[in-house]
Design an enzyme around this catalytic site. Structure first.
Site, PDB file in Angstrom:
ATOM      1  N   ASP A  72     -21.127 -67.419  60.178  1.00 45.95           N
ATOM      2  CA  ASP A  72     -19.961 -67.657  61.050  1.00 45.95           C
ATOM      3  C   ASP A  72     -20.209 -67.259  62.497  1.00 45.95           C
ATOM      4  OD1 ASP A  72     -18.572 -68.497  58.838  1.00 45.95           O
ATOM      5  OD2 ASP A  72     -17.543 -66.596  58.514  1.00 45.95           O
TER       6      ASP A  72
ATOM      7  N   ARG B 142     -13.229 -68.322  58.989  1.00 43.99           N
ATOM      8  CA  ARG B 142     -11.867 -67.857  58.698  1.00 43.99           C
ATOM      9  C   ARG B 142     -11.233 -67.193  59.917  1.00 43.99           C
ATOM     10  NH1 ARG B 142     -12.796 -64.843  54.088  1.00 43.99           N
ATOM     11  NH2 ARG B 142     -13.219 -66.824  53.066  1.00 43.99           N
TER      12      ARG B 142
ATOM     13  N   THR C 126     -38.339 -79.716  78.396  1.00 43.04           N
ATOM     14  CA  THR C 126     -39.689 -80.043  77.954  1.00 43.04           C
ATOM     15  C   THR C 126     -39.996 -79.275  76.684  1.00 43.04           C
ATOM     16  OG1 THR C 126     -42.040 -79.746  78.426  1.00 43.04           O
ATOM     17  CG2 THR C 126     -40.544 -78.289  79.588  1.00 43.04           C
ATOM     18  N   ILE C 127     -40.698 -79.922  75.773  1.00 43.06           N
ATOM     19  CA  ILE C 127     -41.043 -79.233  74.524  1.00 43.06           C
ATOM     20  C   ILE C 127     -42.012 -78.083  74.786  1.00 43.06           C
ATOM     21  CG2 ILE C 127     -40.686 -81.345  73.198  1.00 43.06           C
ATOM     22  CD1 ILE C 127     -43.768 -81.445  72.843  1.00 43.06           C
ATOM     23  N   SER C 128     -42.739 -78.129  75.908  1.00 39.54           N
ATOM     24  CA  SER C 128     -43.754 -77.114  76.196  1.00 39.54           C
ATOM     25  C   SER C 128     -43.153 -75.787  76.665  1.00 39.54           C
ATOM     26  CB  SER C 128     -44.728 -77.622  77.264  1.00 39.54           C
ATOM     27  OG  SER C 128     -45.316 -78.832  76.868  1.00 39.54           O
TER      28      SER C 128
ATOM     29  N   GLY D  43     -49.121 -78.331  76.267  1.00 44.49           N
ATOM     30  CA  GLY D  43     -49.855 -78.247  77.527  1.00 44.49           C
ATOM     31  C   GLY D  43     -50.684 -76.981  77.560  1.00 44.49           C
TER      32      GLY D  43
ATOM     33  N   GLU E  75     -53.273 -77.328  71.806  1.00 53.20           N
ATOM     34  CA  GLU E  75     -54.182 -78.431  72.147  1.00 53.20           C
ATOM     35  C   GLU E  75     -55.163 -78.090  73.274  1.00 53.20           C
ATOM     36  OE1 GLU E  75     -51.728 -81.695  73.472  1.00 53.20           O
ATOM     37  OE2 GLU E  75     -50.412 -80.359  74.614  1.00 53.20           O
TER      38      GLU E  75
ATOM     39  N   ARG F  55     -50.131 -75.081  85.317  1.00 53.69           N
ATOM     40  CA  ARG F  55     -48.828 -75.731  85.085  1.00 53.69           C
ATOM     41  C   ARG F  55     -47.939 -74.897  84.130  1.00 53.69           C
ATOM     42  NH1 ARG F  55     -48.354 -81.328  85.601  1.00 53.69           N
ATOM     43  NH2 ARG F  55     -47.468 -81.464  83.511  1.00 53.69           N
TER      44      ARG F  55
END
Length: 767
Positions: free
Chosen positions: A161, A205, A533-535, A580, A638, A742
């Site tokens: 909850d 509740r 961004t997923i990074s 990245g 990566e 970056r």
């Protein structure tokens, strides 16, 4: 006889789950057990909650490292929970105290709701009196109780909850919200097909968090929550809003009702009552769906796994830091920061909400919830319908707000755009979509029959909240590719303010626009960047929209891979993650799945590191001896190394295993960009988008010269520690940005890498 106390500050730490089960409880148990062992302590599982404490015997068991293997992916609580009336009475607590002393346990970590945690604090307050009574009753001797004079207790809040004050999230709440949103998304499709209305009842509740956040995340037409009942004439108000939505062209209606919903007079608002209104007054084909215990079941989402793990680790640290005078703490999270708060104050504030509701003091009830709750409610009310004349600005304050996506797609981009458009329309601004990034703007702005610069209506974006990708298109190209044409387009289409959504490319684009302002007056406008961004590598924030969706997709993928690895028992999978040159995704995923090792660009990969990890795998498989859930996962970002690729590492492990175990590699690739955005990404996207447009409004009255001189006229919004902040781009660019890699110079999550290694038992260079 109780065992002798452990030397020094080492403790025997009991861990138990109590109250209603919640996804993530197993992650907390695993973290407490392994962190206790890593700190040289002993860990004990107290099965069936307080019932196990009272009954003792086999319900209190020492837990070893391998006992919690596989816990992270399991739903519910594997050590059980049960209601215990005996513990509510002093004789029951007396028996529990005796059982703890006989087991040698001198600290307790309890994961449960406010009732369970209140009981724990009562137990601690009575502890010395209980020990004295046990000696007086001749059940224990003075010598036996001597090492156990003080009991330390730490609370973890496990509740779907999210009803505990002092914390933004409780263990299990986002998993439960995910179930609700998934169900509503499915219902949405059939409602759209048949032009139906659905009334959906969710748990809550005394707390409307699930209902409110589900409303925000799914774009519901109306929401009923206990803390903020609708107005006295709510029937007419609700029917009016839904009727207007239908006239605007909306084909479906969703109303979400918390189980504790009521009107201003505390009369219960039931789904049946709402259905009757929609059927009889608006003549809509209406159905009721009660989600029930579906909301509680299933495995934990990535966030709940991370939260429970980090809070479990912090709980052990709190036990070891405690003195006899330390007030009982509860481990909380504020925005992205794990903190300790006084347990009794948190429980007191939680119970005060119910009392305020009972007293019809709804303003106080909202105040007692955290500030985030009220902000989400305001964001929902502002963005759920655009026809709110009382919120409309005067003509001279109205803006043409350009909205653009830059970089790779990320979950939540569309939710942020929808919120920005709805807020703009409510305030009288004109939202203008700049389709397909800067190349789309420059090359296709005047295409026939439809150019890339388009004003958006409420109906255009109404269904975007649950859509992944980018509905207005996104592109990695920067404005510097044709700065004069970009400026010309801004002037031609009279862009008064710019709202940009995207990752590091978007950050770079905003930086370029800021630097070009002296040469191009068209850019002398307020500009706000919402990191998506997923990074999660955008400077100025610790959280980017889309990273939670990515983590959920990656964790689901890894769960399936781990199941395969465990089925064959002696197998290691090396999984390549995106991100990245930031190891955030790999590290948090490693924390959430219990990875054996995580390789990141920040740390790099060396031959010595690989040799240690392979030796660790050899030793680990040698000890397994046929145990279940014996598969191993290694995550590699990566860009962790140019030399040691994912496939090469898998082959090295296979070669060095000498047939005693196997190794495979797996690359999920763009699966990590996720499909449907997670509820967290949707909610935060909406909240932060509204904040951004509010910030842009502040620049409406300023001249171009004033804007040029104001560093806060170009900002990036971010979550830092326990706060939402706007960072001036000029400062963030110069002081916080690692342009070469970056990513931010200071990555707040780096400290979590050590926790991943500790909980996996991975050896370090110092071992």
């Amino acid at each position: 006889m109780p065992p002798p106390p452990l030397p020094g500050k080492k403790r025997r730490i009991g861990v138990m789950t109590s109250g209603g089960d919640a996804p993530g409880m197993n992650g907390a148990v695993r973290a407490v057990v392994r962190m206790s062992i890593a700190k040289g302590c002993e860990a004990y599982g107290i099965h069936e909650g307080y019932e196990g404490l009272v009954q003792g015997g086999d319900l209190i068991k020492q837990m070893k490292w391998e006992d919690v293997r596989g816990y992270l992916s399991e739903g519910g609580t594997l050590i059980g929970t049960a209601r215990c009336k005996a513990f509510m009475q002093r004789p029951g607590r007396l028996t529990a105290a005796r059982n703890m002393v006989m087991a040698g346990i001198d600290a307790l970590v309890i994961c449960g709701g406010d009732g369970s945690l209140t009981g724990a604090d009562t137990f601690r307050k009575e502890w010395q009196g209980l020990l004295k009574e046990l000696v007086d009753n001749k059940e224990l001797t003075s010598d036996q109780i001597a090492p156990f004079r003080h009991l330390n207790i730490v609370g973890l809040v496990g509740s779907i909850d999210n009803d505990m004050s002092s914390t933004d999230a409780t263990i299990g709440c986002y998993s439960s919200l995910g179930r609700i949103c998934e169900a509503v998304d499915y219902i949405d499709a059939t409602a759209q097909s048949h032009q139906r209305a659905f009334v959906i009842e969710v748990m809550g509740r005394h707390c409307g968090w699930l209902a409110l956040m589900a409303g925000v995340s799914t774009g519901a037409d109306f929401v009923f929550i206990p803390e903020k009942p609708p107005s006295e004439n709510w029937e007419a108000e609700m029917c009016g809003i839904i009727s207007r939505h239908r006239k605007m062209g909306k084909r479906k209606t969703i109303v979400i009702v918390a189980e504790g919903a009521h009107d201003l007079s505390l009369n219960k608002v039931t789904p049946t009552r709402v259905m009757d209104l929609l059927s009889n007054k608006l003549h809509l084909d209406t159905r009721i769906t009660t989600l029930g215990h579906v909301q509680r079941g299933g495995g934990a989402c990535a966030y709940d796994r991370m939260l429970s793990t980090l809070q479990g680790v912090e709980a052990v640290e709190a036990v070891l830091d405690a003195t006899p005078e330390t007030p009982t703490p509860v481990i909380c999270v504020i925005e992205n920061k794990i903190v300790r708060k006084p347990l009794l104050k948190a429980v007191e504030d939680t119970l005060a909400v119910a009392k305020a509701i009972e007293a019809k003091d709804f303003a106080r009830a909202m105040h007692l919830r955290d500030a985030e709750f009220a902000e989400y409610h305001n964001a929902y009310m502002t963005t759920t319908a655009s026809d709110q004349p009382e919120k409309r600005l005067s003509k001279e304050k109205q803006l043409r707000v350009g909205i653009i996506h830059v970089g790779a797609p990320a979950g939540g981009m569309n939710a942020a755009t929808r919120a920005a458009v709805a807020y703009c329309l409510t305030r009288g601004h004109t939202p203008v979509a700049l389709h397909n990034g800067f190349p789309g703007l420059c090359r296709h702005h005047d295409d026939e029959p439809v150019g890339s610069v388009r004003e958006l209506s409420w109906l255009d974006v109404e269904g975007w909240v649950s859509k992944g990708g980018s509905e207005i298109g996104t592109n990695r190209a920067l404005p510097s590719e044709d700065m004069p044409k970009t400026a010309w387009c801004f002037e031609k289409y009279k862009i008064d303010a710019l709202f940009m959504i995207g990752g590091f490319e978007a950050f770079t684009a905003v930086s370029e626009l800021r630097k070009a302002r002296t040469e191009y007056p068209a850019f002398q406008i307020p500009i706000a960047l919402l990191p998506a961004t997923i990074s999660n590598n955008v400077p100025g924030t610790e959280y980017s929209i889309g990273s939670d969706t990515c983590l959920n997709a990656l964790v689901s993928y890894c769960d399936a891979i781990k199941q395969s690895a465990s089925a064959s028992r002696r197998r290691v999978f090396v999984v390549e993650t995106q991100g990245g040159k930031s190891g955030y995704i790999a590290t948090i995923a490693g924390l959430s799945i219990g990875a054996t090792a995580v390789y990141t660009p920040e740390e790099g990969i060396s031959l010595k590191m690989l040799a240690r990890d392979i030796e660790h795998l050899r030793a680990s498989f040698a000890k397994d001896r046929g145990q279940s859930k014996a598969g191993k996962l290694i995550l590699r970002n990566e860009h962790a190394s140019e030399t040691y690729t994912t496939e090469l590492i898998a082959n090295m492990i296979k070669e060095e295993a000498h047939g005693r175990f196997e190794s495979r590699h797996a690359i999920p690739g763009h699966v990590q960009q996720g499909g449907t955005p997670s509820p967290m990404d949707r909610c935060r996207a909406i909240r932060l988008a509204v904040r951004c447009i509010e910030h842009l409004e502040e620049g409406a009255a300023k001249s171009k010269q004033e804007l040029l001189a104001d560093p806060m006229s170009v900002v990036v919004i971010g979550i830092k520690g326990a706060s939402v902040v706007f960072g001036p781009m000029e400062t963030v660019e110069k002081e916080e940005t690692n342009w070469k890699d970056r990513r931010p110079k200071d990555e707040s999550w780096l400290q979590l890498k050590k926790i991943v290694d500790t909980l996996s038992g991975r050896p370090t260079a110092d071992d």
